[in-house]
Scaffold this active site. Structure first.
Site, PDB file in Angstrom:
ATOM      1  N   CYS A  50       0.838  -1.208   0.000  1.00 62.79           N
ATOM      2  CA  CYS A  50       0.000   0.000   0.000  1.00 62.79           C
ATOM      3  C   CYS A  50       0.868   1.251   0.000  1.00 62.79           C
ATOM      4  O   CYS A  50       1.754   1.402   0.840  1.00 62.79           O
ATOM      5  CB  CYS A  50      -0.902  -0.009   1.226  1.00 62.79           C
ATOM      6  SG  CYS A  50      -1.747   1.553   1.498  1.00 62.79           S
ATOM      7  N   CYS A  53       0.313   3.366   3.466  1.00 65.71           N
ATOM      8  CA  CYS A  53       0.671   2.865   4.802  1.00 65.71           C
ATOM      9  C   CYS A  53       1.960   3.551   5.290  1.00 65.71           C
ATOM     10  O   CYS A  53       2.824   3.915   4.489  1.00 65.71           O
ATOM     11  CB  CYS A  53       0.855   1.344   4.772  1.00 65.71           C
ATOM     12  SG  CYS A  53      -0.686   0.418   4.957  1.00 65.71           S
ATOM     13  N   ASP A  76       1.049  12.713  -5.814  1.00 63.29           N
ATOM     14  CA  ASP A  76       2.164  12.513  -6.733  1.00 63.29           C
ATOM     15  C   ASP A  76       1.709  12.584  -8.196  1.00 63.29           C
ATOM     16  O   ASP A  76       2.517  12.792  -9.093  1.00 63.29           O
ATOM     17  CB  ASP A  76       2.832  11.157  -6.459  1.00 63.29           C
ATOM     18  CG  ASP A  76       3.372  11.073  -5.024  1.00 63.29           C
ATOM     19  OD1 ASP A  76       4.059  12.017  -4.600  1.00 63.29           O
ATOM     20  OD2 ASP A  76       3.088  10.082  -4.324  1.00 63.29           O
ATOM     21  N   HIS A 114      -4.368   0.323   7.980  1.00 60.75           N
ATOM     22  CA  HIS A 114      -4.863   0.063   6.628  1.00 60.75           C
ATOM     23  C   HIS A 114      -6.290  -0.501   6.614  1.00 60.75           C
ATOM     24  O   HIS A 114      -7.030  -0.317   5.641  1.00 60.75           O
ATOM     25  CB  HIS A 114      -3.891  -0.934   5.969  1.00 60.75           C
ATOM     26  CG  HIS A 114      -4.173  -1.218   4.537  1.00 60.75           C
ATOM     27  ND1 HIS A 114      -3.736  -0.396   3.511  1.00 60.75           N
ATOM     28  CD2 HIS A 114      -4.845  -2.235   3.935  1.00 60.75           C
ATOM     29  CE1 HIS A 114      -4.123  -0.908   2.351  1.00 60.75           C
ATOM     30  NE2 HIS A 114      -4.798  -2.010   2.579  1.00 60.75           N
ATOM     31  N   ASN A 154     -13.459   9.165  -1.723  1.00 64.43           N
ATOM     32  CA  ASN A 154     -14.010   8.095  -2.567  1.00 64.43           C
ATOM     33  C   ASN A 154     -13.769   6.797  -1.838  1.00 64.43           C
ATOM     34  O   ASN A 154     -12.625   6.483  -1.527  1.00 64.43           O
ATOM     35  CB  ASN A 154     -13.257   7.999  -3.899  1.00 64.43           C
ATOM     36  CG  ASN A 154     -13.718   9.044  -4.874  1.00 64.43           C
ATOM     37  OD1 ASN A 154     -14.844   9.517  -4.805  1.00 64.43           O
ATOM     38  ND2 ASN A 154     -12.849   9.390  -5.781  1.00 64.43           N
ATOM     39  N   GLY A 160     -14.382   3.721  -7.819  1.00 62.01           N
ATOM     40  CA  GLY A 160     -13.103   4.006  -8.451  1.00 62.01           C
ATOM     41  C   GLY A 160     -11.979   4.303  -7.479  1.00 62.01           C
ATOM     42  O   GLY A 160     -10.919   4.772  -7.884  1.00 62.01           O
ATOM     43  N   SER A 162      -8.813   3.743  -5.657  1.00 62.20           N
ATOM     44  CA  SER A 162      -7.729   2.853  -6.061  1.00 62.20           C
ATOM     45  C   SER A 162      -7.110   2.126  -4.880  1.00 62.20           C
ATOM     46  O   SER A 162      -6.341   1.202  -5.052  1.00 62.20           O
ATOM     47  CB  SER A 162      -6.666   3.659  -6.807  1.00 62.20           C
ATOM     48  OG  SER A 162      -6.282   4.783  -6.038  1.00 62.20           O
ATOM     49  N   HIS A 165      -6.990   1.916   1.819  1.00 62.16           N
ATOM     50  CA  HIS A 165      -6.448   2.606   2.995  1.00 62.16           C
ATOM     51  C   HIS A 165      -7.324   3.829   3.309  1.00 62.16           C
ATOM     52  O   HIS A 165      -7.671   4.580   2.405  1.00 62.16           O
ATOM     53  CB  HIS A 165      -5.010   3.045   2.731  1.00 62.16           C
ATOM     54  CG  HIS A 165      -4.285   3.428   3.978  1.00 62.16           C
ATOM     55  ND1 HIS A 165      -3.351   2.629   4.584  1.00 62.16           N
ATOM     56  CD2 HIS A 165      -4.403   4.528   4.765  1.00 62.16           C
ATOM     57  CE1 HIS A 165      -2.916   3.226   5.674  1.00 62.16           C
ATOM     58  NE2 HIS A 165      -3.540   4.373   5.813  1.00 62.16           N
ATOM     59  N   HIS A 167      -8.459   7.158   3.554  1.00 60.22           N
ATOM     60  CA  HIS A 167      -7.890   8.445   3.124  1.00 60.22           C
ATOM     61  C   HIS A 167      -8.916   9.235   2.318  1.00 60.22           C
ATOM     62  O   HIS A 167      -9.886   8.685   1.814  1.00 60.22           O
ATOM     63  CB  HIS A 167      -6.637   8.230   2.272  1.00 60.22           C
ATOM     64  CG  HIS A 167      -6.920   7.717   0.880  1.00 60.22           C
ATOM     65  ND1 HIS A 167      -7.309   6.431   0.629  1.00 60.22           N
ATOM     66  CD2 HIS A 167      -6.871   8.346  -0.323  1.00 60.22           C
ATOM     67  CE1 HIS A 167      -7.487   6.262  -0.678  1.00 60.22           C
ATOM     68  NE2 HIS A 167      -7.234   7.408  -1.280  1.00 60.22           N
ATOM     69  N   GLN A 169      -9.257  13.191  -0.114  1.00 64.37           N
ATOM     70  CA  GLN A 169      -8.504  14.119  -0.951  1.00 64.37           C
ATOM     71  C   GLN A 169      -8.976  15.548  -0.717  1.00 64.37           C
ATOM     72  O   GLN A 169     -10.099  15.780  -0.286  1.00 64.37           O
ATOM     73  CB  GLN A 169      -8.689  13.746  -2.418  1.00 64.37           C
ATOM     74  CG  GLN A 169      -8.272  12.313  -2.690  1.00 64.37           C
ATOM     75  CD  GLN A 169      -8.209  12.015  -4.166  1.00 64.37           C
ATOM     76  OE1 GLN A 169      -7.566  12.748  -4.920  1.00 64.37           O
ATOM     77  NE2 GLN A 169      -8.884  10.970  -4.575  1.00 64.37           N
ATOM     78  N   GLU A 183     -24.644  25.882  -6.362  1.00 63.27           N
ATOM     79  CA  GLU A 183     -25.227  25.997  -5.021  1.00 63.27           C
ATOM     80  C   GLU A 183     -25.056  27.418  -4.463  1.00 63.27           C
ATOM     81  O   GLU A 183     -25.894  27.886  -3.694  1.00 63.27           O
ATOM     82  CB  GLU A 183     -24.601  24.958  -4.084  1.00 63.27           C
ATOM     83  CG  GLU A 183     -24.979  23.530  -4.465  1.00 63.27           C
ATOM     84  CD  GLU A 183     -24.545  22.495  -3.443  1.00 63.27           C
ATOM     85  OE1 GLU A 183     -24.017  22.873  -2.386  1.00 63.27           O
ATOM     86  OE2 GLU A 183     -24.760  21.298  -3.715  1.00 63.27           O
ATOM     87  N   HIS A 282     -19.361  20.589   1.211  1.00 67.90           N
ATOM     88  CA  HIS A 282     -19.576  21.831   0.480  1.00 67.90           C
ATOM     89  C   HIS A 282     -19.565  22.968   1.491  1.00 67.90           C
ATOM     90  O   HIS A 282     -20.317  22.933   2.474  1.00 67.90           O
ATOM     91  CB  HIS A 282     -20.915  21.801  -0.267  1.00 67.90           C
ATOM     92  CG  HIS A 282     -20.801  21.187  -1.629  1.00 67.90           C
ATOM     93  ND1 HIS A 282     -21.879  20.697  -2.325  1.00 67.90           N
ATOM     94  CD2 HIS A 282     -19.712  21.021  -2.427  1.00 67.90           C
ATOM     95  CE1 HIS A 282     -21.455  20.241  -3.497  1.00 67.90           C
ATOM     96  NE2 HIS A 282     -20.148  20.418  -3.586  1.00 67.90           N
ATOM     97  N   HIS A 297     -22.368  21.848   4.638  1.00 64.95           N
ATOM     98  CA  HIS A 297     -23.004  20.527   4.588  1.00 64.95           C
ATOM     99  C   HIS A 297     -22.095  19.524   3.889  1.00 64.95           C
ATOM    100  O   HIS A 297     -21.113  19.904   3.253  1.00 64.95           O
ATOM    101  CB  HIS A 297     -24.356  20.600   3.872  1.00 64.95           C
ATOM    102  CG  HIS A 297     -24.274  21.079   2.445  1.00 64.95           C
ATOM    103  ND1 HIS A 297     -24.241  22.416   2.095  1.00 64.95           N
ATOM    104  CD2 HIS A 297     -24.183  20.403   1.282  1.00 64.95           C
ATOM    105  CE1 HIS A 297     -24.155  22.532   0.785  1.00 64.95           C
ATOM    106  NE2 HIS A 297     -24.105  21.332   0.255  1.00 64.95           N
ATOM    107  N   GLN A 324     -32.991   9.903 -12.307  1.00 65.68           N
ATOM    108  CA  GLN A 324     -34.216   9.193 -11.952  1.00 65.68           C
ATOM    109  C   GLN A 324     -33.897   8.214 -10.836  1.00 65.68           C
ATOM    110  O   GLN A 324     -32.791   7.689 -10.767  1.00 65.68           O
ATOM    111  CB  GLN A 324     -34.722   8.459 -13.208  1.00 65.68           C
ATOM    112  CG  GLN A 324     -35.996   7.657 -13.047  1.00 65.68           C
ATOM    113  CD  GLN A 324     -35.711   6.190 -12.702  1.00 65.68           C
ATOM    114  OE1 GLN A 324     -34.641   5.679 -12.986  1.00 65.68           O
ATOM    115  NE2 GLN A 324     -36.661   5.561 -12.067  1.00 65.68           N
TER     116      GLN A 324
HETATM  117 ZN   LIG Z   1      -2.377   1.158   3.661  1.00 69.40          ZN
HETATM  118 ZN   LIG Z   2     -23.829  20.892  -1.690  1.00 66.25          ZN
END
Ligand SMILES: [Zn+2]
Ligand SMILES: [Zn+2]
Ligand SMILES: [Zn+2]
Length: 347
Positions: A50, A53, A76, A114, A154, A160, A162, A165, A167, A169, A183, A282, A297, A324
């Site tokens: 990882c 880690c 990176d 991890h 995520n 998606g 990757s 661990h 974490h 962003q 908004e 946000h 929020h 929908q």
């Molecule tokens: Zn890790």
């Molecule tokens: Zn919002």
């Protein structure tokens, strides 16, 4: 309007100023679509492979410090760079417009272990993450050209992510991205028209309706919004009118950590899986102007529909027409309310 009925209707999203099509009569349709793998929490507290880690080497060559709580670094393989050498040249047509896009992409590891997730971390551990997010927002907001700080996570291969661990962003940009820009317009229009805050008014309406709130603590409410698109979409909203994380008191930061933990535990318990989602905060743009209209929020956008392995797709009419959903937001809130807050997989 009859909202509990089983007939198709569309609902207004006042925050995004857009409609959502609700088709509750479709929930019984047979499923012949993709069935994904069930995601179980990782059992490994340390993974030598990882790149997040402690002590491990990252693909770019840097080595992570032996961190014991949180750890931040500049991505990176960043999608945005602080010094974009892009030159705006005269193009043949105004329809072929482009602009330089400056930004910075950082990664924040929530925990050295991890195998953990927000759902299985302690509230004290999550509070440290909340404090780190607040510091990052403040620091980045202090940089002259940064107009927006987008903090997000995520989770899960389905979204998606990757690496399992724990974490998130932090992407900061020299412009306000489309979602918070929309908004901002909606909240500003509501404030100008009524003299009140859009999300304060909305939270009042949800308290009165008492159908879509999943749970509340002293300072935050978690609810399936009236206009939810994703099956178990949740809006986590501060009960006090606050524009951004630095304005939260110590008690409110504790309450945010508590709400994040309880919500993600309910999510995991819903289908007894490590529940995938994209979540993000946000908050007021950092474009050096006043934003009295902004109400802090978080959005949780989880893709799972009816089990740990069946996800919702945004295709066809949703790409070409409008979003929908099948199960009603009220039905989703009821199911999340019924979930335990004690994780099915204890630490
Ligand atoms: Zn890790
Ligand atoms: Zn919002
Ligand atoms: Zn408000």
């Amino acid at each position: 309007m009859e909202t509990k009925g089983q007939s198709p209707h569309r609902r207004w999203n006042p925050l995004r100023q857009a409609w959502v099509l609700v088709s509750p009569q479709r929930t019984q349709r047979p499923w012949q679509g993709e069935v994904a793998q069930k995601a179980t929490p990782s059992a490994m507290p340390y993974d030598p492979e990882c790149y997040l880690c402690p002590g491990n080497k990252r693909a770019g060559g840097a080595v992570n410090p032996p961190y014991d709580s949180i750890f931040t670094f500049v991505n990176d393989y960043a999608a945005l760079l602080p010094d974009a050498p892009f030159q705006t040249s005269h193009s043949a047509s105004p329809l072929l417009a482009a602009e330089p896009a400056r930004g910075m992409c950082k990664v924040l590891c929530f925990h050295p272990d991890h195998s953990l997730t927000l759902a299985r971390m302690t509230r004290l551990e999550i509070r440290r993450v909340v404090d780190a997010w607040t510091r990052e927002y403040e620091e980045l907001a202090g940089i002259g050209w940064i107009e927006y700080v987008q903090i997000f996570e995520n989770r899960g291969a389905m979204m998606g992510a990757s690496n399992p661990h724990p974490h998130g962003q932090i992407w900061s940009t020299g412009f306000v991205p489309d979602e918070p820009a929309a908004e901002t317009r909606a909240q500003r229009e509501h404030l100008d028209r009524t003299g009140r805050c859009l999300l304060c008014d909305y939270l009042d309406a949800e308290h009165t309706a008492a159908e879509r709130i999943v749970f509340e603590n002293d300072h935050f409410a978690a609810l399936v919004p009236w206009w939810a698109v994703w099956p178990f979409e949740v809006l986590l909203v501060s009960r006090r009118h606050v524009g951004a994380m630095p304005a939260l008191s110590g008690d409110e930061r504790d309450a945010l950590a508590d709400a994040l933990n309880r919500l993600t535990a309910r999510f995991d318990n819903l289908f007894e899986t490590s529940f995938p989602y994209t979540m993000g905060f946000h908050q007021a743009p950092t474009d050096k102007t006043q934003h009295p209209e902004w109400h802090f929020h978080a959005h949780f956008y989880p893709p799972l529909l009816r089990s740990a392995t069946v996800r919702k797709f945004m295709v066809g009419f949703e790409m070409l027409g409008m979003p929908q959903r099948d199960i009603t937001p009220e039905g989703a809130a009821e199911r999340l309310r019924a979930c335990s807050e004690t994780h099915f997989w204890p630490r």
